[in-house]
Design a protein around this motif. Structure first.
Motif, PDB file in Angstrom:
ATOM      1  N   UNK A 154      -7.043  20.161 -19.174  1.00 49.65           N
ATOM      2  CA  UNK A 154      -7.881  19.050 -18.714  1.00 49.65           C
ATOM      3  C   UNK A 154      -7.415  18.526 -17.353  1.00 49.65           C
ATOM      4  N   UNK A 155      -8.316  17.991 -16.568  1.00 45.37           N
ATOM      5  CA  UNK A 155      -7.926  17.421 -15.275  1.00 45.37           C
ATOM      6  C   UNK A 155      -7.016  16.216 -15.461  1.00 45.37           C
ATOM      7  N   UNK A 156      -6.164  16.004 -14.486  1.00 46.63           N
ATOM      8  CA  UNK A 156      -5.254  14.860 -14.492  1.00 46.63           C
ATOM      9  C   UNK A 156      -5.759  13.801 -13.521  1.00 46.63           C
ATOM     10  N   UNK A 157      -5.285  12.581 -13.695  1.00 48.11           N
ATOM     11  CA  UNK A 157      -5.608  11.466 -12.801  1.00 48.11           C
ATOM     12  C   UNK A 157      -4.400  11.144 -11.931  1.00 48.11           C
ATOM     13  N   UNK A 158      -4.665  10.494 -10.815  1.00 50.30           N
ATOM     14  CA  UNK A 158      -3.592  10.086  -9.905  1.00 50.30           C
ATOM     15  C   UNK A 158      -3.011   8.760 -10.356  1.00 50.30           C
ATOM     16  N   UNK A 159      -1.704   8.646 -10.333  1.00 48.88           N
ATOM     17  CA  UNK A 159      -1.007   7.400 -10.644  1.00 48.88           C
ATOM     18  C   UNK A 159      -0.219   6.945  -9.422  1.00 48.88           C
ATOM     19  N   UNK A 160      -0.507   5.754  -8.945  1.00 55.02           N
ATOM     20  CA  UNK A 160       0.245   5.211  -7.824  1.00 55.02           C
ATOM     21  C   UNK A 160       1.700   4.984  -8.176  1.00 55.02           C
ATOM     22  N   UNK A 161       1.988   4.662  -9.439  1.00 58.87           N
ATOM     23  CA  UNK A 161       3.368   4.463  -9.869  1.00 58.87           C
ATOM     24  C   UNK A 161       4.164   5.770  -9.792  1.00 58.87           C
ATOM     25  N   UNK A 162       3.546   6.856 -10.291  1.00 62.24           N
ATOM     26  CA  UNK A 162       4.220   8.152 -10.217  1.00 62.24           C
ATOM     27  C   UNK A 162       4.377   8.608  -8.770  1.00 62.24           C
ATOM     28  N   UNK A 163       3.368   8.339  -7.959  1.00 63.56           N
ATOM     29  CA  UNK A 163       3.442   8.724  -6.550  1.00 63.56           C
ATOM     30  C   UNK A 163       4.567   7.995  -5.837  1.00 63.56           C
TER      31      UNK A 163
ATOM     32  N   UNK B  82       0.821  -1.193   0.000  1.00 63.23           N
ATOM     33  CA  UNK B  82       0.000   0.000   0.000  1.00 63.23           C
ATOM     34  C   UNK B  82       0.859   1.248   0.000  1.00 63.23           C
ATOM     35  N   UNK B  83       0.229   2.386  -0.321  1.00 62.46           N
ATOM     36  CA  UNK B  83       0.930   3.650  -0.274  1.00 62.46           C
ATOM     37  C   UNK B  83       1.486   3.887   1.123  1.00 62.46           C
ATOM     38  N   UNK B  84       2.713   4.442   1.210  1.00 63.56           N
ATOM     39  CA  UNK B  84       3.217   4.822   2.537  1.00 63.56           C
ATOM     40  C   UNK B  84       2.306   5.869   3.159  1.00 63.56           C
ATOM     41  N   UNK B  85       2.192   5.849   4.472  1.00 62.65           N
ATOM     42  CA  UNK B  85       1.369   6.822   5.167  1.00 62.65           C
ATOM     43  C   UNK B  85       2.065   7.167   6.481  1.00 62.65           C
TER      44      UNK B  85
ATOM     45  N   UNK C  48      -0.347   8.569   1.013  1.00 57.03           N
ATOM     46  CA  UNK C  48      -1.779   8.359   1.267  1.00 57.03           C
ATOM     47  C   UNK C  48      -2.442   9.546   1.951  1.00 57.03           C
ATOM     48  N   UNK C  49      -1.713  10.214   2.831  1.00 56.66           N
ATOM     49  CA  UNK C  49      -2.338  11.302   3.583  1.00 56.66           C
ATOM     50  C   UNK C  49      -2.458  12.594   2.795  1.00 56.66           C
ATOM     51  N   UNK C  50      -1.865  12.660   1.599  1.00 54.10           N
ATOM     52  CA  UNK C  50      -1.972  13.877   0.789  1.00 54.10           C
ATOM     53  C   UNK C  50      -2.672  13.637  -0.544  1.00 54.10           C
ATOM     54  N   UNK C  51      -2.898  12.386  -0.897  1.00 57.99           N
ATOM     55  CA  UNK C  51      -3.351  12.063  -2.248  1.00 57.99           C
ATOM     56  C   UNK C  51      -4.573  12.871  -2.697  1.00 57.99           C
ATOM     57  N   UNK C  52      -5.662  12.790  -1.981  1.00 51.25           N
ATOM     58  CA  UNK C  52      -6.905  13.439  -2.407  1.00 51.25           C
ATOM     59  C   UNK C  52      -6.762  14.953  -2.440  1.00 51.25           C
ATOM     60  N   UNK C  53      -6.143  15.511  -1.407  1.00 55.16           N
ATOM     61  CA  UNK C  53      -5.979  16.963  -1.341  1.00 55.16           C
ATOM     62  C   UNK C  53      -5.057  17.454  -2.451  1.00 55.16           C
ATOM     63  N   UNK C  54      -3.998  16.726  -2.689  1.00 52.69           N
ATOM     64  CA  UNK C  54      -3.026  17.135  -3.696  1.00 52.69           C
ATOM     65  C   UNK C  54      -3.651  17.109  -5.092  1.00 52.69           C
TER      66      UNK C  54
END
Length: 208
Positions: free
Chosen positions: A98-107, A62-65, A69-75
């Motif tokens: 255009x809006x961008x999507x979140x990538x777990x790989x990039x994160x 899982x994403x480190x927290x 994880x604690x910034x994903x939605x806000x960011x």
């Protein structure tokens, strides 16, 4: 070792031409800082293509927290809000992107670079192992066609680091670039300007 304040840097790569900006800039919090010498710039002409066979499968888990994880939605919301309006990046006007999507790989690539900067006490787009942002993104299994990277240190919140980047022409251009369709970001905690719990931020943007 470092003076107090905040610090930002960026790497900006556009389709059709690869350009690396390594101009470091300081933003003031407590005092006026002396600007450091620019890092050596480098660039390559030609199309930005998919990485070679050096791709390493993405890490499991899982994403480190904290860190991602604690910034994903806000960011992600802050980036898409910034992209949703007309904006001047320095002297360059940008219409809504255009809006961008979140990538777990990039994160994950972003988070690991922030952690590397903290553990090895440096501030640069070049990793402690000599890696570029593109190589780090490839290691996480992201087959990029084009990418960009912003880094910063000393900003305590998502809102403040986003505003810091928007106030800098190159960083702002990265954020408003319509060629980027996915993003990921992460931070690590370390000493900066005498603050032992400062955040080192990395923000990766890309398109497949």
């Amino acid at each position: 070792m470092r003076e107090g304040g905040t610090r930002v840097d960026m790497k900006d790569i556009f389709p059709g031409k690869t350009t690396l900006y390594r101009n470091l800039s300081f933003l003031m919090v407590f005092s006026l800082l002396t600007l450091p010498a620019c890092l050596g710039g480098e660039g390559e002409d030609g199309n930005v293509t998919a990485p070679s066979d050096s791709v390493i499968p993405p890490q499991a888990g899982n994403d480190p927290d904290p860190g991602i994880a604690d910034i994903r939605d806000e960011f992600l919301a802050a980036v898409n809000q910034a992209r949703s309006v007309n904006r001047m990046c320095g002297t360059t006007p940008y219409g809504p992107a255009p809006p961008v999507s979140w990538s777990g790989n990039l994160a994950m690539a972003a988070y690991l670079h922030s952690e590397d900067m903290v553990l090895n006490d440096f501030f640069s787009h070049t990793g402690s192992d000599g890696s570029s942002a593109g190589q780090r993104i490839s290691r996480q299994g992201y087959p990029w066609r084009t990418y960009g990277e912003n880094i910063a240190a000393g900003y305590p919140t998502v809102s403040l680091v986003i505003q810091g980047w928007l106030g800098s022409e190159g960083h702002c251009r990265n954020m408003m670039n319509p060629a980027f369709t996915e993003v990921g970001a992460g931070y690590a905690i370390g000493d900066f300007g005498g603050n032992p719990v400062a955040r080192y931020w990395t923000f990766d943007l890309a398109d497949k």
